[in-house]
Design a protein around this motif. Structure first.
Motif, mmCIF file in Angstrom:
data_model
loop_
_atom_site.group_PDB
_atom_site.id
_atom_site.type_symbol
_atom_site.label_atom_id
_atom_site.label_comp_id
_atom_site.label_asym_id
_atom_site.label_seq_id
_atom_site.Cartn_x
_atom_site.Cartn_y
_atom_site.Cartn_z
ATOM 1 N N ARG A 256 17.261 68.592 48.118
ATOM 2 C CA ARG A 256 17.925 69.790 48.615
ATOM 3 C C ARG A 256 18.291 69.585 50.081
ATOM 4 N N VAL A 257 19.546 69.891 50.421
ATOM 5 C CA VAL A 257 20.066 69.681 51.768
ATOM 6 C C VAL A 257 19.855 70.946 52.592
ATOM 7 N N SER A 258 19.380 70.779 53.828
ATOM 8 C CA SER A 258 19.137 71.915 54.718
ATOM 9 C C SER A 258 20.449 72.604 55.074
ATOM 10 N N PRO A 259 20.406 73.892 55.409
ATOM 11 C CA PRO A 259 21.636 74.623 55.732
ATOM 12 C C PRO A 259 22.439 74.030 56.871
ATOM 13 N N ASP A 260 21.784 73.325 57.810
ATOM 14 C CA ASP A 260 22.539 72.710 58.901
ATOM 15 C C ASP A 260 23.075 71.332 58.533
ATOM 16 N N GLY A 261 22.784 70.864 57.327
ATOM 17 C CA GLY A 261 23.322 69.602 56.842
ATOM 18 C C GLY A 261 22.667 68.361 57.414
ATOM 19 N N LYS A 262 21.564 68.523 58.156
ATOM 20 C CA LYS A 262 20.961 67.376 58.832
ATOM 21 C C LYS A 262 19.798 66.744 58.070
ATOM 22 N N THR A 263 19.196 67.485 57.165
ATOM 23 C CA THR A 263 17.942 67.042 56.557
ATOM 24 C C THR A 263 17.990 67.208 55.048
ATOM 25 N N VAL A 264 17.380 66.274 54.342
ATOM 26 C CA VAL A 264 17.165 66.420 52.905
ATOM 27 C C VAL A 264 15.669 66.610 52.674
ATOM 28 N N ALA A 265 15.332 67.631 51.927
ATOM 29 C CA ALA A 265 13.959 67.807 51.458
ATOM 30 C C ALA A 265 13.913 67.415 49.991
ATOM 31 N N ASN A 310 15.374 77.879 57.919
ATOM 32 C CA ASN A 310 14.656 76.659 58.292
ATOM 33 C C ASN A 310 13.344 76.492 57.530
ATOM 34 N N ARG A 311 13.180 77.244 56.476
ATOM 35 C CA ARG A 311 11.982 77.124 55.658
ATOM 36 C C ARG A 311 12.362 76.782 54.226
ATOM 37 N N LEU A 312 11.379 76.308 53.500
ATOM 38 C CA LEU A 312 11.564 75.954 52.099
ATOM 39 C C LEU A 312 10.719 76.874 51.226
ATOM 40 N N VAL A 313 11.345 77.498 50.245
ATOM 41 C CA VAL A 313 10.596 78.256 49.245
ATOM 42 C C VAL A 313 10.278 77.301 48.107
ATOM 43 N N ALA A 314 9.014 77.200 47.776
ATOM 44 C CA ALA A 314 8.556 76.213 46.804
ATOM 45 C C ALA A 314 7.940 76.886 45.591
ATOM 46 N N GLY A 315 8.143 76.275 44.440
ATOM 47 C CA GLY A 315 7.331 76.589 43.284
ATOM 48 C C GLY A 315 6.095 75.712 43.341
ATOM 49 N N VAL A 316 4.946 76.254 42.945
ATOM 50 C CA VAL A 316 3.705 75.493 43.038
ATOM 51 C C VAL A 316 2.863 75.671 41.781
ATOM 52 N N THR A 317 2.064 74.629 41.499
ATOM 53 C CA THR A 317 0.987 74.718 40.525
ATOM 54 C C THR A 317 -0.312 74.465 41.276
ATOM 55 N N VAL A 318 -1.256 75.388 41.146
ATOM 56 C CA VAL A 318 -2.562 75.271 41.797
ATOM 57 C C VAL A 318 -3.621 75.492 40.727
ATOM 58 N N GLY A 319 -4.450 74.458 40.486
ATOM 59 C CA GLY A 319 -5.305 74.520 39.316
ATOM 60 C C GLY A 319 -4.423 74.614 38.090
ATOM 61 N N GLY A 320 -4.661 75.571 37.237
ATOM 62 C CA GLY A 320 -3.805 75.788 36.081
ATOM 63 C C GLY A 320 -2.864 76.956 36.248
ATOM 64 N N GLU A 321 -2.787 77.510 37.479
ATOM 65 C CA GLU A 321 -1.925 78.651 37.739
ATOM 66 C C GLU A 321 -0.620 78.204 38.388
#
Length: 661
Positions: A256-265, A310-321
């Motif tokens: 995923r490319v950052s809104p300023d076009g400088k970084t790939v996450a 400038n932040r990333l919203v992530a999906g996560v798995t923690v334990g089995g949740e």
């Protein structure tokens, strides 16, 4: 562009190609014989409308039937249903940047159509001879990108049934490319090179190109060596980062490319299957450089990403949740972690977001509730659909935690709601997940083998041993060169924990698994006599021969270190077939005829050996099925056979009368 809503909150514009208006739930009330499914959920940028492909799934079916693209308000009310092609499978609903136009793909008979819906009218924009998926609008809303496979020989992905293996081998592989469709004219331009298979992609904010994961050669097999690349509209391509540059790798997913076009996450980690993504969050300059792990040491697994500012919203798995979190790449922090005992999915990862990342939606399901759309502020979502509220849960569930070899391990104990007499104990099935880089997360128990187990009165234990997602990369990597070692010890210790928690009859334990779970089941019954019956699907009996037989051998290198030809000893030592003389457990085996991930001969070899050793066994090959069973009649037949096999060898479950346990 026309607005979605007229003054009377109805859609405006003419109806075209099978558009249907509706004012209430699609399912018309939950029916016992079907479950309402939602896939590809997308939220408009203004956070006011949702779109998904919806269909009713018959009990016992591998997948839902012919679907409908449904547009809803954020209160869950249906505003519009779209079904322009009676023979099509729909996918990928995607909103234009201003939220006024919806695009989606309909596929049928080797042809894909990109549809647009504007002002209440649906029309075909362009036709692709082959496969098309993952539509994404350009930042200015004038173009739509797609992943396109012209004249495809098979469905994309190794879990689908393989093409016939005839003619010159290694030639003429399907190639998935980025294509750009001009909204005004429907003209199509192929952007990425021929012979290069693109797996995932994202627009650059200036609309002049893309960042993607890609590799040359067979698409089913080469994702494990795919690199992160830039593709310009001018035909110029370059590598941004390669798998060997990732400390916890080698897989790269979700660029995923950052809104300023400088970084790939992106997500980097040890992953065993395309589509089953999980790992740490990495960032790297678009110009190239050394990727940086910005969530190193996080005791969970990131499964999806989306930039919002400038932040990333992530999906996560923690334990089995599962749930959501917020990553600050600059600070290297992961905060606002919100998880629950549910599985959450959306069309673009775990969570669909508005343009500000304030409001979110996902499709959620748990052990005790059927699929439903939830919407609200990020971290505080609530159900807005109720199509499956009439489906009664069959089970109660406990999350178990136990220690083994110094590790904290988690799993689920799933118990039928039927009663057992005081003092009686239940038989239990140990169900080992595939992967191994995956996890058991809560799914509604209905119309599948889990429901068959519940109706038979069996408890089911769902362990997440080392190698699973949910406890960080060190835990996921802990089974490298040790398949059937520490992971099996984790499972056996978990069985003890389950028996300490509930009245389980250790003399009536059964084991079930498919894919990696199939290997683990084949292996387990060579190591212990604790299981009284086994039902094993799509297993691996001989790692050495498997290396040369399967269509995705590249996944094995990160787990074994070298190829089977360079280091045969480790492949041989971990092969169940080498210990077949230890097996006493009656074993039912099955596999799909055209499975390219775990070919038929792996199961046939195990079956042949069991017969030679005088072990009671049965083996079924399902015609034209791939790695994942699809045909309802085959699934029904298999579930019936599994229950009959278990009942034959452990006796009926104790379910009559008495207090509930």
């Amino acid at each position: 562009m026309a607005s979605w809503w007229g003054a009377d909150r109805g859609f405006v514009g003419a109806t075209a190609i099978g558009l249907v208006l509706a004012v209430s739930g699609v399912a018309g009330g939950a029916q016992a014989a079907s479950s309402h499914q939602y896939t590809g959920l997308s939220l408009s940028g203004d956070g006011k409308h949702l779109a998904a492909v919806e269909a009713d799934k018959a009990e016992g079916a591998g997948s839902a039937g012919h679907g409908t693209v449904v547009v809803r308000g954020t209160d869950g009310a249906v505003a519009l249903k779209l079904d322009p092609c009676a023979a099509c499978r729909y996918a990928g609903p995607a909103w234009s940047p201003d939220g006024t136009v919806l695009a989606f793909v309909g596929s049928s008979g080797g042809q894909a159509v990109l549809y647009l819906v504007e002002g209440g009218t649906v029309r075909p924009l362009t036709v692709i001879q082959g496969l098309a998926s993952t539509p994404r609008w350009s930042p200015d809303g004038k173009e739509i990108a797609l992943l396109v496979t012209e004249n495809a020989k098979k469905e994309a992905g190794a879990t689908h049934a393989g093409a016939r293996q005839v003619g010159e081998q290694g030639e003429g592989d399907d190639v998935q490319r980025i294509a750009v469709v001009t909204v005004a004219s429907g003209a199509v331009q192929l952007v990425s090179p021929d012979k290069t298979y693109v797996y995932e992609y994202d627009w650059t904010p200036d609309g002049k190109g893309f960042v993607a994961t890609a590799a040359e050669g067979n698409g089913d097999n080469n994702w494990w060596v795919a690199s992160l690349r830039a593709f310009g509209r001018d035909g110029v391509t370059r590598v941004i980062a390669a798998p060997q540059n990732i400390s916890t790798g080698p897989q790269i997913a979700f660029p995923r490319v950052s809104p300023d076009g400088k970084t790939v996450a992106f997500i980097g980690g040890l992953m065993s299957d395309f589509g089953s993504f999980g790992g740490d969050v990495y960032t790297v300059p678009v110009k190239g450089g050394e990727p940086k792990d910005v969530t190193a040491g996080y005791a969970g697994t990131v499964t999806s990403l989306a930039w919002r500012g400038n932040r990333l919203v992530a999906g996560v798995t923690v334990g089995g949740e599962t749930g959501s979190a917020v990553v600050d790449p600059a600070k290297g922090t992961i905060t606002e972690v919100k998880t629950a005992a549910a599985t959450r999915m959306a069309g673009d990862g775990r969570v669909a977001l508005d343009r500000n990342g304030t409001h979110a939606a996902w499709v959620a399901e748990g052990f005790d509730f059927g699929p439903r759309i939830e919407y609200g502020r990020l971290g505080d979502l609530a159900a807005i659909t109720h199509d499956n509220d009439g489906l009664a849960p069959l089970v109660t569930v406990s999350s178990l935690s136990w220690k083994n070899d110094g590790l904290n391990v988690q799993g689920w104990l799933v118990t039928p709601r039927t009663l057992v007499a005081d003092g009686a104990k239940r038989p239990m099935v140990v169900n080992i997940h595939g992967g191994p880089s995956a996890a058991h997360t809560p799914r509604f128990v209905w119309g599948d083998v889990m429901a068959a187990f519940a109706k038979a009165g069996y408890a089911v234990f769902l362990p997440n041993p080392r190698g699973s997602f949910g406890q960080g990369e060190a835990f996921t990597r802990a089974n490298i060169r040790d398949f059937g070692g520490g992971d099996l010890r984790d499972i056996m210790a978990g069985i003890d924990a389950a028996e300490a928690q509930a009245p389980i009859d250790d003399n009536r334990l059964m084991i079930f698994g498919r894919s990696y779970g199939g290997f683990m089941s084949m292996w387990a019954i060579t190591q212990t006599q604790r299981f009284k019956a086994a039902a094993i699907g799509a297993g691996l009996s001989d790692w050495y021969s498997y290396y040369g037989q399967n269509g995705i051998d590249r996944w094995m290198i990160p787990f074994f270190g070298k190829s089977a030809y360079e280091d045969p000893e480790i492949y041989d030592r971990l092969s169940p077939i080498r210990h077949i003389r230890n097996v006493k457990t009656p074993t039912l085996l099955h596999v799909g005829e055209r499975d390219i991930e775990t070919p038929v001969m792996q199961t046939r070899e195990y079956w042949h050996a069991l017969r030679a050793m005088g072990v009671e066994t049965s083996f079924i090959v399902y015609a034209d099925e791939g790695h994942v069973m699809q045909k309802a009649e085959n699934i029904e037949d298999l579930n019936r056979r599994i229950i009959a096999w278990f009942e034959l060898h452990i006796g009926g479950a104790a379910t009559a009368g008495g207090a509930q346990h």
